[in-house]
Design an enzyme around this catalytic site. Structure first.
Site, PDB file in Angstrom:
ATOM      1  CE  LYS A 137      -6.490   7.769  -5.345  1.00  0.00           C
ATOM      2  NZ  LYS A 137      -5.821   8.032  -6.646  1.00  0.00           N
ATOM      3  NE  ARG A 138      -4.622   1.300  -2.123  1.00  0.00           N
ATOM      4  CZ  ARG A 138      -3.716   2.247  -2.291  1.00  0.00           C
ATOM      5  NH1 ARG A 138      -3.755   3.337  -1.520  1.00  0.00           N
ATOM      6  NH2 ARG A 138      -2.766   2.129  -3.197  1.00  0.00           N
TER       7      ARG A 138
END
Length: 469
Positions: A235-236
């Site tokens: 998700k980063r």
């Protein structure tokens, strides 16, 4: 035995596409077996949990077809905290766990390596509970733990290689490993279907099941989802939020179909199939062991196919959030009262064949609902060259003389204007398109002019001509 599977996300952020795939796989397996799908929200990370993330999970499941009321739950892990502590106490009382006050630095000092696992220092020292005393599981010294996995066969883990792992922290709160096992026991989970990243924890969890006197579930560890560099989706770093795809205009059916193809395929040389076929043909033991590549370009192509397959009326309805500014990331560049539903209905069949995601409808049709077009300056510079002013003059004069304002008449008229200048239609219509729509690409020009109307078309062409003075 009734098959009971569970999906257990944490409400700590947007809903991950990998989680959506796990939910669908569990959902289908439960339906195939006449079983039950259980939703459990693992909300014990109080510092990161937010109520809106929980609602986001429920909404995302709704969107991909796992609707509220069709599953058991949601249950909340925090509500089972008493059972977690009770299980930890039973393991201690039975001698299957012991207290330890060693810090990481203590272990490193004894072993001489920061990479060495815990050395069992407190196994038989009789330390009792107290502040800073973690509870560790007493892993068997001999033998092996065999995991029965529907996808991976029977992975075997030597017990001597599994350290005495922590099951409760120094403040008495159980860690995830124990809480997860106790929750699955409490809810009667028979099959655990999840990503392979959890496989290293599985022998520890199976040992806990056995130590608590309950038969372990059947496991199924599906391949992780990776990006184009074959890195686990993060998700980063990657676009992983299901809500982001939904808000961009991906159809639930396309997303659902594509997610199920990550590591599995239906029979025959086909990928886009009715959902009923996927529900009927999906088999856990046919899931590929290799990591599954989440190819956004392929998903986009999928979505375009699904959009083109919609009945026009359904396409019109599906576009409404982007056209009216409801439920979208950003409102359209026009005001609600400027939107003309009849005008959009007239061009909808043309737009439907040209977009891959629903949000693309806005730049394709915005010229219909604005007082003046949004000019793409790069397109203007590229198109409005020497001779464009005179060409627009001639086109305006020819269009003014038309008796019938329809696509065919507009096309033949502009072809004639270009022919007098030795230009093919493509070169002739480019300045007209930019003057009227603001862009070099878009819907078929002459059908667009027909819907826009004589007055607005000529006004825009004259305005463009004045800009060229």
């Amino acid at each position: 035995m009734t098959v009971r599977v569970r999906f257990a996300p944490s409400p700590t952020g947007m809903f991950h596409v990998g989680g959506a795939r796990s939910a669908l796989q569990n959902w289908i397996y439960a339906k195939q077996q006449g079983g039950v799908f259980v939703l459990r929200i693992e909300d014990t990370d109080a510092a990161r949990n937010k109520p809106e993330w929980t609602e986001g999970i429920l909404s995302a499941l709704d969107w991909i077809g796992i609707s509220r009321g069709s599953y058991e739950g949601p249950y909340f892990q925090s509500a089972n905290a008493g059972e977690h502590r009770a299980a930890a106490a039973r393991l201690h009382e039975s001698g299957r766990a012991y207290y330890c006050d060693c810090t990481r630095e203590d272990v490193q000092a004894r072993t001489g390596s920061q990479y060495q696992g815990y050395d069992g220092y407190h196994r038989d020292r009789g330390l009792g509970p107290g502040p800073g005393h973690a509870l560790r599981f007493r892993t068997p010294d001999e033998g092996a733990t065999v995991v029965v996995d529907l996808i991976r066969g029977e992975p075997t883990f030597e017990n001597k290689l599994i350290e005495d792992f922590v099951i409760a922290r120094g403040d008495g709160s159980p860690v995830f490993l124990l809480a997860n096992v106790v929750d699955d026991m409490t809810m009667g989970i028979t099959h655990v279907i999840r990503a392979e990243e959890h496989l290293p924890n599985t022998p520890k969890q199976q040992l806990l099941w056995e130590a608590l006197g309950v038969k372990p579930p059947i496991w199924a560890h599906v391949p992780v989802v990776v990006n184009e560099k074959r890195q686990k989706l993060s998700k980063r770093r990657d676009k992983v939020a299901l809500e982001a795809y939904r808000d961009e205009g991906y159809l639930a059916g396309a997303m659902r179909n594509y997610l199920m193809l990550l590591g599995w395929a239906p029979s025959g040389d086909r990928e886009i199939v009715p959902w009923s076929v996927i529900e009927d043909e999906f088999r856990l033991d046919e899931v590929n062991l290799s990591s599954a590549f989440f190819d956004e370009k392929k998903l986009r192509a999928f979505n375009g196919e699904y959009i083109r397959a919609l009945p026009v009326a359904e396409f019109v309805d599906a576009c409404q959030p982007w056209l009216t500014g409801t439920g979208t990331i950003a409102p359209p560049p026009w005001q609600p009262e400027e939107f003309d539903a009849d005008a959009f209905a007239a061009v909808a069949p043309l737009a439907q064949t040209r977009i891959a995601v629903l949000s693309e409808i806005v730049p394709n049709v915005d010229f219909l609902f604005l007082a003046s077009p949004l000019i793409d300056e790069a397109a203007w510079t590229k198109t409005m060259k020497d001779g464009s002013a005179e060409l627009l003059d001639d086109a305006v004069a020819a269009f003014e003389a038309l008796d019938s304002w329809d696509a065919e008449s507009l096309k033949s008229t502009l072809e004639a204007v270009g022919a007098e200048r030795g230009l093919k239609l493509g070169k002739t219509q480019a300045p007209v398109r930019v003057a009227v729509t603001g862009r070099t690409v878009g819907l078929p020009l002459f059908e667009s002019l027909e819907v826009l109307g004589r007055e607005r078309t000529l006004t825009r062409m004259r305005a463009a001509r004045l800009r060229l003075v």
